[in-house]
Design a protein around this motif. Structure first.
Motif, PDB file in Angstrom:
ATOM      1  N   HIS A  51       0.836  -1.204   0.000  1.00 28.13           N
ATOM      2  CA  HIS A  51       0.000   0.000   0.000  1.00 28.13           C
ATOM      3  C   HIS A  51       0.870   1.254   0.000  1.00 28.13           C
ATOM      4  O   HIS A  51       0.607   2.194  -0.757  1.00 28.13           O
ATOM      5  CB  HIS A  51      -0.937  -0.018   1.222  1.00 28.13           C
ATOM      6  N   THR A  52       1.916   1.272   0.821  1.00 30.78           N
ATOM      7  CA  THR A  52       2.811   2.428   0.843  1.00 30.78           C
ATOM      8  C   THR A  52       3.568   2.546  -0.475  1.00 30.78           C
ATOM      9  O   THR A  52       3.778   3.663  -0.962  1.00 30.78           O
ATOM     10  CB  THR A  52       3.806   2.329   2.018  1.00 30.78           C
ATOM     11  N   GLY A  53       3.952   1.427  -1.074  1.00 29.16           N
ATOM     12  CA  GLY A  53       4.633   1.459  -2.367  1.00 29.16           C
ATOM     13  C   GLY A  53       3.794   2.121  -3.443  1.00 29.16           C
ATOM     14  O   GLY A  53       4.308   2.846  -4.298  1.00 29.16           O
ATOM     15  N   MET A  54       2.479   1.895  -3.402  1.00 23.57           N
ATOM     16  CA  MET A  54       1.580   2.502  -4.391  1.00 23.57           C
ATOM     17  C   MET A  54       1.121   3.896  -3.978  1.00 23.57           C
ATOM     18  O   MET A  54       0.632   4.654  -4.808  1.00 23.57           O
ATOM     19  CB  MET A  54       0.365   1.592  -4.613  1.00 23.57           C
ATOM     20  N   ASN A  55       1.268   4.244  -2.700  1.00 22.34           N
ATOM     21  CA  ASN A  55       0.825   5.526  -2.162  1.00 22.34           C
ATOM     22  C   ASN A  55       1.907   6.048  -1.216  1.00 22.34           C
ATOM     23  O   ASN A  55       1.801   5.899   0.007  1.00 22.34           O
ATOM     24  CB  ASN A  55      -0.491   5.358  -1.384  1.00 22.34           C
ATOM     25  N   PRO A  56       2.989   6.649  -1.751  1.00 25.00           N
ATOM     26  CA  PRO A  56       4.159   6.989  -0.934  1.00 25.00           C
ATOM     27  C   PRO A  56       3.872   7.833   0.311  1.00 25.00           C
ATOM     28  O   PRO A  56       4.582   7.706   1.297  1.00 25.00           O
ATOM     29  CB  PRO A  56       5.061   7.747  -1.917  1.00 25.00           C
ATOM     30  N   GLY A  57       2.850   8.641   0.319  1.00 24.18           N
ATOM     31  CA  GLY A  57       2.548   9.457   1.497  1.00 24.18           C
ATOM     32  C   GLY A  57       1.827   8.686   2.597  1.00 24.18           C
ATOM     33  O   GLY A  57       1.624   9.200   3.693  1.00 24.18           O
ATOM     34  N   HIS A  58       1.459   7.459   2.318  1.00 22.90           N
ATOM     35  CA  HIS A  58       0.713   6.647   3.284  1.00 22.90           C
ATOM     36  C   HIS A  58       1.718   5.784   4.056  1.00 22.90           C
ATOM     37  O   HIS A  58       1.986   4.643   3.696  1.00 22.90           O
ATOM     38  CB  HIS A  58      -0.316   5.777   2.570  1.00 22.90           C
ATOM     39  N   ASP A  59       2.258   6.364   5.117  1.00 29.53           N
ATOM     40  CA  ASP A  59       3.335   5.677   5.820  1.00 29.53           C
ATOM     41  C   ASP A  59       3.082   5.456   7.305  1.00 29.53           C
ATOM     42  O   ASP A  59       3.972   5.038   8.038  1.00 29.53           O
ATOM     43  CB  ASP A  59       4.647   6.437   5.635  1.00 29.53           C
ATOM     44  N   LEU A  60       1.852   5.699   7.758  1.00 32.97           N
ATOM     45  CA  LEU A  60       1.523   5.475   9.161  1.00 32.97           C
ATOM     46  C   LEU A  60       0.294   4.570   9.240  1.00 32.97           C
ATOM     47  O   LEU A  60      -0.719   4.828   8.586  1.00 32.97           O
ATOM     48  CB  LEU A  60       1.243   6.805   9.874  1.00 32.97           C
ATOM     49  N   TYR A  61       0.398   3.531  10.052  1.00 35.29           N
ATOM     50  CA  TYR A  61      -0.652   2.519  10.147  1.00 35.29           C
ATOM     51  C   TYR A  61      -1.007   2.256  11.607  1.00 35.29           C
ATOM     52  O   TYR A  61      -0.159   2.342  12.483  1.00 35.29           O
ATOM     53  CB  TYR A  61      -0.203   1.197   9.508  1.00 35.29           C
ATOM     54  N   ARG A  62      -2.261   1.930  11.821  1.00 38.79           N
ATOM     55  CA  ARG A  62      -2.713   1.465  13.138  1.00 38.79           C
ATOM     56  C   ARG A  62      -2.786  -0.050  13.066  1.00 38.79           C
ATOM     57  O   ARG A  62      -3.402  -0.618  12.162  1.00 38.79           O
ATOM     58  CB  ARG A  62      -4.087   2.056  13.471  1.00 38.79           C
ATOM     59  N   ARG A  63      -2.130  -0.705  14.028  1.00 36.03           N
ATOM     60  CA  ARG A  63      -2.109  -2.173  14.028  1.00 36.03           C
ATOM     61  C   ARG A  63      -3.086  -2.711  15.059  1.00 36.03           C
ATOM     62  O   ARG A  63      -3.186  -2.199  16.159  1.00 36.03           O
ATOM     63  CB  ARG A  63      -0.709  -2.692  14.350  1.00 36.03           C
ATOM     64  N   GLU A  64      -3.774  -3.772  14.681  1.00 37.72           N
ATOM     65  CA  GLU A  64      -4.671  -4.485  15.599  1.00 37.72           C
ATOM     66  C   GLU A  64      -4.294  -5.959  15.578  1.00 37.72           C
ATOM     67  O   GLU A  64      -4.187  -6.556  14.514  1.00 37.72           O
ATOM     68  CB  GLU A  64      -6.131  -4.363  15.160  1.00 37.72           C
ATOM     69  N   TYR A  65      -4.097  -6.490  16.755  1.00 38.45           N
ATOM     70  CA  TYR A  65      -3.818  -7.923  16.890  1.00 38.45           C
ATOM     71  C   TYR A  65      -4.877  -8.519  17.811  1.00 38.45           C
ATOM     72  O   TYR A  65      -5.210  -7.932  18.837  1.00 38.45           O
ATOM     73  CB  TYR A  65      -2.436  -8.167  17.508  1.00 38.45           C
TER      74      TYR A  65
END
Length: 75
Positions: A51-65
């Motif tokens: 996802h970040t590779g296709m959208n370079p500005g998208h570099d922060l994610y919320r993780r759920e486990y």
């Protein structure tokens, strides 16, 4: 009617047979994409990298486990 309450110690532990589910959510402004529930952290991380590779500005994610837990009586 009367009730007798007896308090018994219990423990809670990870139940590996239930597996672990991982999901990552992109937090870039206006993006509502997520990996969806994956069978493990590696699959969710692979999605985020793509996802970040296709959208370079998208570099922060919320993780759920999520995992499963078992409660057992102590002793």
């Amino acid at each position: 009617m009367r009730a007798v309450l007896r308090y018994v110690d219990h423990t809670i532990t990870h139940a590996p047979e239930g597996g672990v589910t991982a999901e990552l959510h992109c937090t870039a402004y206006g993006c509502e994409k997520s990996s969806g529930p994956q069978g493990g952290p590696e699959d969710a991380q692979d999605w985020a990298l793509r996802h970040t590779g296709m959208n370079p500005g998208h570099d922060l994610y919320r993780r759920e486990y999520t995992d499963h837990a078992r409660v057992t009586r102590a002793g």
